[in-house]
Design an enzyme around this catalytic site. Structure first.
Site, PDB file in Angstrom:
ATOM      1  N   LYS A 211      -0.562-123.227  20.131  1.00 47.00           N
ATOM      2  CA  LYS A 211      -1.958-123.608  20.324  1.00 47.00           C
ATOM      3  C   LYS A 211      -2.429-124.261  19.028  1.00 47.00           C
ATOM      4  O   LYS A 211      -2.494-123.620  17.986  1.00 47.00           O
ATOM      5  CB  LYS A 211      -2.810-122.380  20.639  1.00 47.00           C
ATOM      6  N   TRP A 212      -2.727-125.559  19.089  1.00 51.08           N
ATOM      7  CA  TRP A 212      -3.123-126.354  17.913  1.00 51.08           C
ATOM      8  C   TRP A 212      -4.642-126.474  17.944  1.00 51.08           C
ATOM      9  O   TRP A 212      -5.211-127.121  18.816  1.00 51.08           O
ATOM     10  CB  TRP A 212      -2.458-127.719  17.986  1.00 51.08           C
ATOM     11  N   ASP A 213      -5.303-125.865  16.966  1.00 44.89           N
ATOM     12  CA  ASP A 213      -6.764-125.785  16.965  1.00 44.89           C
ATOM     13  C   ASP A 213      -7.368-126.690  15.890  1.00 44.89           C
ATOM     14  O   ASP A 213      -6.697-127.087  14.929  1.00 44.89           O
ATOM     15  CB  ASP A 213      -7.194-124.332  16.730  1.00 44.89           C
TER      16      ASP A 213
ATOM     17  N   ASP B 277     -14.238-122.457  24.771  1.00 41.18           N
ATOM     18  CA  ASP B 277     -14.225-121.079  24.285  1.00 41.18           C
ATOM     19  C   ASP B 277     -15.040-120.162  25.184  1.00 41.18           C
ATOM     20  O   ASP B 277     -14.953-118.934  25.064  1.00 41.18           O
ATOM     21  CB  ASP B 277     -14.775-121.016  22.860  1.00 41.18           C
TER      22      ASP B 277
END
Length: 729
Positions: free
Chosen positions: A476-478, A548
Site C-alpha cells: 500500500k503506497w500512501d 479513508d
C-alpha cells in the site's frame, strides 16, 4: 478504417463503432479546425460547419477582421495572444519575453497501434486495438513543432489525445501552458458534471448548467486531490443515466490539472483539459521534447450510464497492466483501524490467526513498523524495520503469517520525510523548500524532492531492500499531504516552475521500477484515502484506496461518484468496525459487507475483538465475494437510484457482459413508517430472455424486470440492505 484522410476536403475522420470525430485544414494559412464530434455519420465532408463562407470569413478573404476570425473559429488547438480571447491551449514565451502564438498544419501520419508516452502513464493498444493520427504543426512565432496525437479505440467508443512539443529551433523556449485537449462545441445549453469533495468525502457528483464565462475543476495541490477531480462531462440538459448526449473527458495524470468549460459570446462552448498553468513553466531547450499527458474522451448518445461503461471497458482493457486486473484479489485484513500505532509482532500474529480461521487471505501491516514510528510525528524516510515492535525482524513475522496460509502486505509512504527522522538530520535539503523560509507542515511532515534522481534512487533502494527481505505480496503506497513551498536548492531559477511536474514524473518512475522489479506484487495506491484516485495511478496499480471513510452509508456516494469513471475492481473497499471511526455511525455488519462488495473487498478492524455474531458473518461475506467477484470485476455497471436524490434508499447493479446474470445491491438508508414496498426497475438485461430471482424463485423476462420492475418490501430499521441475484435460464 478508424481514421481516414480526405485530400479533396483536407479533412480527417475518426470513427469508432458509434461515434465520429472530424477535423479540417482550412484556408491557405492551414488553420486546423474542429468540425464535429458526436454520433457516427457516414458523410466524408462536414466542413460547412466551420462557417468559413460567412462573416468574418477566413483571413485570406477578409484580413481586416482577422482578429474576429480568431475569436470565433472552432480551433482544434487554440493558441495565445493573437485574438482568440477564449481560453488558449498553449502559451510559449521566447527569450525576448513574447508569448503570442499561431499554429498551422504541416503534415500528418496515420498508423496502426499506439506508441507509449515518454515517462508518462497512458492507454495502450496494438495494431488490432486502435489506430493513431499525428498532426504535425508549426508554431509560427517560435518555430516550435507541435504534434497533436489522436488514438481511436473503435470497439470502446474512445478517442485519446495528447500533445508533444519539439524544439529544433536552436534557441530555448519557455512553455507556460500546454493543455492536452481543446474542444470547441458548436452550441450552448449544456450541463456540466464534475466530481468534488474533501478528505473522507471524495468524488461527490455535481451537475450544473454551463453559463457564460469559465467554470470547471482544478488542483494546484501537487496531486489530483480530494477536492476536485480530473474529470469533466458535458451533457444535454435532458440527459439522464439512460438517455441523452454526454461527452466525457478524463485526464491520465496525478498532479496539478485544469478541466474547464467556457461558453462564449457566440453560443459556443470550449472545453480544455491539461496540466494547470499555475506554478508551471518549462524550459524547452534546443533538441528537447516535452510530452503532455493524455486525455481520454468518450461520447454517448445513450446517457451518462453508457459514458461510464465506455470508461470502464477502456480502462480494464487498455490502461490497467497488473496481472491482477482480471484476477480475484486476495481478501485482506488491514491492522490500521484495529491497532493504529499500538501493535507489536504478537498482536499482528493474533489478528492473523483469527482471520485465517475465518477465510481471510492476507494480513497487511500498516503504518508504524519502521524507525521510531510510534506516532505520526516522526520517522518518515527511515525505512528500516523497528525490531522492538517486530521482534526477530520482518522475515520472521512474514514467515509466521505465511505458515497460517495467509499472504503478507506492507504499508509505505515513500514520498515523505519527517522533521524528526534520521534521514532529515542527514539531508535537510532533501525536502521541497524555499531557501531561507520555513517549510509549511502538514501532518507534521515534509515532502521529499523526488524530482531529483539521487533522492528517488535512495528511497526506492530502501523500499526494494524491504520487499526483497521477505515474501511480501502486497504494497500500500500512501501519500498523506499536498505540496507547498515549491522550491529546490538544486534547481536554477529558470527551471523552478518545473518542480510540480517533475515531482509527478518522479513518482511515476519509482512506481514503474517497482512494478518491473516485483511483477507479482499487488500494488494499491493511496493518498490520505482518495486524493490520488486517478487514471495515472491505475497504470501502475490495479486498485486504489477509495477513501479513508469506510462508513458504509457515506461510501454509497463516494463509490457512486468514483464509478462515474472507474471500474468497481479498482476501488479499495473494506468492512470496518462500528461505531465507525470517522462518522460514529452504527450500521449492520451485513450492510457493511454488501457495500464493500462493490470494490476490492477486505476488512479494516480487530477481528479478535468483534462480537461472535459479527465474526460469524465473515465466512458468509467471503463466500459472497468469491461467488460474485468475476461478475463485479468484469460486468457492466448501472446506477439505478442514489441516496443523494432519493434520500431514503440507494441501488446499483452489475450485469454480466453476456447478459447471463445480474447482481443488484439495494440499501435502505432510512426506513419510512406506514409505507408500501418500493418499485425498482432493473437495467441491461436481455429483453426476451427469462431470468430467475435466485433468492425467491421469481421468473420474469428481462423486459418485465426492466419495464414493470420488481417490488422490494420495506426492511426493518435504517441502514438495511439486500442483494438480488438474477440468473438467465
Amino acid at each position: 478504417m478508424a481514421i481516414t484522410y480526405f485530400d479533396d476536403s483536407k479533412s480527417f475522420k475518426l470513427d469508432t463503432v458509434n461515434t465520429t470525430y472530424m477535423i479540417a485544414i482550412v484556408d491557405e494559412e492551414k488553420f486546423i479546425g474542429h468540425v464535429y464530434y458526436g454520433k457516427r455519420v457516414s458523410d466524408q465532408n462536414l466542413n460547412y460547419l466551420l462557417r468559413t463562407e460567412e462573416p468574418p470569413f477566413v483571413p485570406s478573404k477578409n484580413n481586416r477582421d482577422r482578429s474576429s476570425f480568431y475569436d470565433s473559429f472552432p480551433m482544434e488547438y487554440a493558441t495565445h495572444g493573437i485574438g482568440d480571447y477564449r481560453e488558449s491551449a498553449m502559451k510559449l514565451r521566447t527569450e525576448q519575453g513574447y508569448s503570442a502564438g499561431k499554429l498551422s498544419y504541416v503534415t500528418h501520419t496515420i498508423t496502426n497501434g499506439k506508441e507509449k508516452l515518454q515517462g508518462l502513464p497512458a492507454t495502450f493498444g496494438d495494431e488490432e486495438d486502435c489506430m493513431s493520427l499525428s498532426i504535425i504543426c508549426e508554431e509560427e512565432f517560435t518555430g516550435i513543432q507541435v504534434i497533436l496525437h489522436y488514438s481511436v479505440f473503435e470497439k470502446e467508443d474512445v478517442i485519446t489525445r495528447d500533445v508533444q512539443l519539439v524544439n529544433k529551433t536552436g534557441k530555448p523556449v519557455f512553455v507556460e501552458k500546454v493543455f492536452s485537449c481543446c474542444l470547441d462545441f458548436d452550441g450552448k445549453y449544456y450541463d456540466m458534471i464534475t466530481l468534488h469533495g474533501s478528505w473522507a468525502r471524495e468524488r461527490h457528483i455535481q451537475r450544473r448548467a454551463v453559463g457564460l464565462g469559465k467554470q470547471g475543476v482544478a488542483s494546484i495541490r501537487g496531486e489530483s486531490s480530494h477536492q476536485d477531480h480530473p474529470f469533466l462531462a458535458l451533457c444535454s440538459k435532458e440527459a439522464t443515466e439512460d438517455f441523452g448526449e454526454v461527452y466525457g473527458l478524463n485526464f491520465v495524470y496525478s498532479g496539478n490539472f485544469l478541466a474547464q468549460a467556457e461558453e462564449s459570446q457566440f453560443g459556443m462552448t470550449r472545453v480544455v483539459m491539461g496540466i494547470h498553468p499555475e506554478e508551471f513553466r518549462w524550459l524547452l531547450k534546443d533538441g528537447d521534447l516535452f510530452q503532455a499527458p493524455e486525455v481520454v474522451m468518450t461520447y454517448s448518445c445513450k446517457g451518462i450510464g453508457q459514458m461510464t461503461r465506455n470508461f470502464h471497458n477502456m480502462y480494464r482493457r487498455h490502461l490497467i497492466r497488473s496481472k491482477y486486473k482480471n484476477m480475484e484479489r486476495p481478501i485482506l485484513i488491514n491492522n490500521w483501524e484495529a491497532t493504529y500505532f499500538n501493535f507489536d509482532k504478537q498482536k499482528l500474529i493474533d489478528i492473523a490467526k483469527e482471520a485465517s480461521k475465518l477465510g481471510i487471505e492476507m494480513l497487511v501491516m500498516d503504518d508504524g513498523w519502521f524507525g521510531n514510528r510510534y506516532d505520526d510525528n516522526r520517522a518518515l524516510g527511515d525505512w528500516f524495520v523497528n525490531e522492538e515492535k517486530i521482534e526477530g525482524g520482518l522475515k520472521s513475522l512474514v514467515d509466521e503469517v505465511n505458515a497460517l496460509g495467509m499472504k503478507f502486505g506492507i504499508w509505505f509512504e515513500p514520498e515523505m520525510i519527517s522533521p524528526e527522522s534520521q534521514l532529515y538530520k542527514e539531508h535537510p535539503d532533501w525536502a521541497i523548500q524555499i531557501e531561507g523560509k520555513p517549510i509549511t507542515l502538514s501532518r507534521n511532515q515534509y515532502v521529499l524532492d523526488i524530482s531529483r534522481q539521487e533522492i528517488r534512487d535512495y528511497i526506492y533502494g530502501l523500499v526494494k531492500n524491504i520487499l526483497s527481505s521477505a515474501n511480501i505480496a502486497y504494497v500500500k503506497w500512501d501519500m498523506n499531504r499536498q505540496l507547498t513551498n515549491l522550491g529546490s536548492k538544486f534547481m536554477n531559477c529558470e527551471q523552478m516552475g518545473e518542480i510540480s511536474h517533475r515531482y509527478v514524473l518522479g513518482v511515476y518512475e519509482m512506481m514503474e521500477r517497482l512494478t518491473k522489479d516485483f511483477p507479482d506484487l499487488l500494488l494499491e495506491n493511496c493518498s490520505g484515502g482518495g486524493a490520488r484516485f486517478d487514471a495515472g495511478m491505475l497504470y501502475y496499480s490495479p486498485q486504489i484506496w477509495c477513501s479513508d471513510n469506510t462508513d458504509a452509508i457515506e461510501r454509497l456516494e463516494i463509490q457512486r461518484g468514483t464509478s462515474m469513471v472507474y471500474p468497481l475492481s479498482t476501488m479499495g473497499a473494506h468492512v470496518s468496525d462500528c461505531p465507525n471511526h470517522t462518522t460514529g455511525r452504527v450500521t449492520p455488519f451485513m450492510t457493511r459487507g454488501h457495500v464493500a462488495l462493490a470494490g476490492t473487498f477486505g476488512y479494516e478492524l480487530d477481528v479478535t475483538k468483534i462480537s461472535e455474531e459479527d465474526k460469524a458473518c465473515i465466512p458468509e461475506q467471503i463466500a459472497l465475494y468469491h461467488k460474485y467477484a468475476k461478475l463485479i470485476q468484469s460486468g457492466d455497471y448501472y446506477r439505478i437510484a442514489n441516496v443523494a436524490e432519493e434520500r431514503y434508499y440507494d441501488c446499483y447493479e452489475v450485469v454480466a457482459a453476456d447478459k447471463s446474470e445480474a447482481l443488484i445491491t439495494y440499501v435502505q438508508v432510512m426506513n419510512v413508517a406506514n409505507s408500501h414496498s418500493r418499485r425498482i426497475r432493473i437495467k441491461g438485461l436481455e429483453q426476451d430472455a427469462l431470468y430467475e430471482w435466485e433468492e425467491n424463485g421469481l421468473v420474469q423476462t428481462g423486459a418485465a424486470y426492466e419495464n414493470a420492475g420488481i417490488l422490494i418490501p420495506s426492511l426493518w430499521g435504517d441502514y438495511q440492505s439486500i442483494l438480488i441475484h438474477l440468473i438467465r435460464k
